[in-house]
Design an enzyme around this catalytic site. Structure first.
Site, PDB file in Angstrom:
ATOM      1  N   ASP A  67      27.437  49.416  32.347  1.00 38.23           N
ATOM      2  CA  ASP A  67      28.522  50.305  32.750  1.00 38.23           C
ATOM      3  C   ASP A  67      29.279  50.861  31.551  1.00 38.23           C
ATOM      4  O   ASP A  67      29.112  50.390  30.418  1.00 38.23           O
ATOM      5  CB  ASP A  67      29.481  49.565  33.699  1.00 38.23           C
ATOM      6  CG  ASP A  67      29.865  48.170  33.208  1.00 38.23           C
ATOM      7  OD1 ASP A  67      29.624  47.860  32.030  1.00 38.23           O
ATOM      8  OD2 ASP A  67      30.409  47.396  34.001  1.00 38.23           O
ATOM      9  N   ASN A 136      37.423  39.481  40.867  1.00 36.43           N
ATOM     10  CA  ASN A 136      37.233  39.879  42.274  1.00 36.43           C
ATOM     11  C   ASN A 136      35.749  39.933  42.638  1.00 36.43           C
ATOM     12  O   ASN A 136      35.369  40.531  43.632  1.00 36.43           O
ATOM     13  CB  ASN A 136      37.912  41.226  42.554  1.00 36.43           C
ATOM     14  CG  ASN A 136      37.293  42.372  41.750  1.00 36.43           C
ATOM     15  OD1 ASN A 136      36.346  42.174  40.988  1.00 36.43           O
ATOM     16  ND2 ASN A 136      37.830  43.567  41.916  1.00 36.43           N
ATOM     17  N   HIS A 138      33.345  41.453  41.088  1.00 35.08           N
ATOM     18  CA  HIS A 138      32.558  42.655  40.807  1.00 35.08           C
ATOM     19  C   HIS A 138      31.444  42.326  39.814  1.00 35.08           C
ATOM     20  O   HIS A 138      31.594  41.453  38.963  1.00 35.08           O
ATOM     21  CB  HIS A 138      33.430  43.833  40.337  1.00 35.08           C
ATOM     22  CG  HIS A 138      34.028  43.743  38.981  1.00 35.08           C
ATOM     23  ND1 HIS A 138      35.359  43.985  38.723  1.00 35.08           N
ATOM     24  CD2 HIS A 138      33.484  43.464  37.774  1.00 35.08           C
ATOM     25  CE1 HIS A 138      35.587  43.856  37.433  1.00 35.08           C
ATOM     26  NE2 HIS A 138      34.469  43.538  36.832  1.00 35.08           N
ATOM     27  N   GLU A 143      32.831  47.356  42.557  1.00 30.52           N
ATOM     28  CA  GLU A 143      34.041  46.731  43.082  1.00 30.52           C
ATOM     29  C   GLU A 143      33.859  46.387  44.565  1.00 30.52           C
ATOM     30  O   GLU A 143      33.069  47.047  45.258  1.00 30.52           O
ATOM     31  CB  GLU A 143      35.214  47.708  42.938  1.00 30.52           C
ATOM     32  CG  GLU A 143      35.519  48.129  41.513  1.00 30.52           C
ATOM     33  CD  GLU A 143      36.293  47.067  40.730  1.00 30.52           C
ATOM     34  OE1 GLU A 143      36.211  45.870  41.068  1.00 30.52           O
ATOM     35  OE2 GLU A 143      36.970  47.452  39.771  1.00 30.52           O
TER      36      GLU A 143
HETATM   37  C1  GLP Z   1      34.380  43.958  33.224  1.00 31.63           C
HETATM   38  C2  GLP Z   1      32.925  44.483  33.228  1.00 31.63           C
HETATM   39  C3  GLP Z   1      31.982  43.511  33.869  1.00 31.63           C
HETATM   40  C4  GLP Z   1      32.335  42.113  33.393  1.00 31.63           C
HETATM   41  C5  GLP Z   1      33.672  41.726  33.984  1.00 31.63           C
HETATM   42  C6  GLP Z   1      34.217  40.397  33.512  1.00 31.63           C
HETATM   43  O1  GLP Z   1      35.285  44.807  33.821  1.00 31.63           O
HETATM   44  N1  GLP Z   1      32.752  45.758  33.831  1.00 31.63           N
HETATM   45  O2  GLP Z   1      30.644  43.863  33.563  1.00 31.63           O
HETATM   46  O3  GLP Z   1      31.377  41.201  33.832  1.00 31.63           O
HETATM   47  O4  GLP Z   1      34.623  42.751  33.886  1.00 31.63           O
HETATM   48  O5  GLP Z   1      34.829  40.468  32.279  1.00 31.63           O
HETATM   49  P1  GLP Z   1      35.210  39.176  31.434  1.00 31.63           P
HETATM   50  O6  GLP Z   1      33.930  38.589  30.975  1.00 31.63           O
HETATM   51  O7  GLP Z   1      36.048  39.695  30.295  1.00 31.63           O
HETATM   52  O8  GLP Z   1      35.958  38.268  32.361  1.00 31.63           O
END
Ligand code: GLP
Length: 243
Positions: A67, A136, A138, A143
């Site tokens: 992404d 959440n 995702h 989402e």
């Molecule tokens: C982000 C990314 C995800 C990632 C998630 C968790 O927004 N788009 O691909 O897995 O949130 O992030 P973190 O590892 O910093 O908790």
């Protein structure tokens, strides 16, 4: 689903890196799906160490990141493209032409998503998808929602995601409200999937991902439809896991 549950973040990162390294050794021209976020940083560090100290070779590897924020250019220090360059790509021998990204500044983002799907198809699909997970649940930037597109698309970020990711930006208002992301279909078409999660803030997301119910309201739960998924969890993220 299979589980690798470790005591610490460090162990989780090393176990995941070892899994990825074995996959790269078994298929040197492997196609990897890659995540950003703070969770995989330890895994990337260990992969860099394996490259530098043990000769793990990425020269034939192709990558597709999951992404990108809409509107951020690749040289913006909060873009995911920049994060990947800084955290991983510049430290290993991946060829720049083998690195694939959704372009956040594309004039026609829908066409950009279509281009990405075709690029994945052209290389024969993703062999190993590596995922983190949001609080959440995702995955990528899929989402929670009543329904989800199967293929890559432009998504409005959830308020809790903007809140969670604001820690990386100077001001909350600076966090982009939209992103381009692989869809759940793009993710589930991968031959193998691993997911990394650590810390108690992820325990509910992991519960929803593993509890036997499949719903787009908990995007991680869709992984239960895939036959080859391994979850790498530290013990805090794993407290409510149902195996
Ligand atoms: C982000 C990314 C995800 C990632 C998630 C968790 O927004 N788009 O691909 O897995 O949130 O992030 P973190 O590892 O910093 O908790």
């Amino acid at each position: 689903m299979r589980f690798v549950i470790t005591n610490t973040y460090d162990e989780m990162s090393k176990e995941a890196a070892r899994f990825v390294a074995e996959a790269v050794k078994a298929k040197p021209d492997i196609v990897l799906g890659l995540p950003t976020g703070s969770t995989p940083i330890g895994m990337y560090k260990e992969l860099i160490r394996l490259h530098k100290e043990e000769g793990l070779d990425f020269s034939q590897v192709t990558t597709f990141n999951l992404d990108e924020y809409r509107g951020l250019s690749s040289d913006h220090d909060q873009s995911y493209r920049y994060f990947m360059e800084d955290t991983f790509f510049k430290h290993v021998n991946i060829k720049p032409e083998n690195i694939n990204f959704l372009v956040g500044t594309a004039k026609d983002p829908e066409a950009e998503c279509q281009r990405y799907e075709e690029a994945i198809e052209k290389v024969g699909g993703i062999d190993l998808m590596i995922l983190g997970i949001g609080v959440n649940a995702h995955i990528g930037f899929n989402e929670p929602a009543k329904e989800l597109p199967a293929n890559s698309y432009v998504v409005q970020l959830a308020e809790e995601t903007i809140e969670a990711n604001s820690r990386f930006f100077e001001r909350k208002e600076d966090v982009p409200k939209e992103a381009l992301t692989m869809g759940v279909g793009s993710i589930l078409r991968s031959r193998r999937i691993i997911l990394l999660a650590n810390g108690s803030s992820k325990k509910d997301a992991i519960y929803g991902t593993t509890n036997g119910i499949v719903t787009t309201e908990v995007p991680g739960s869709l992984l239960q439809l895939h036959q080859d998924v391994v979850l790498f969890l530290d013990k805090e993220a794993a407290v409510k896991v149902s195996k």
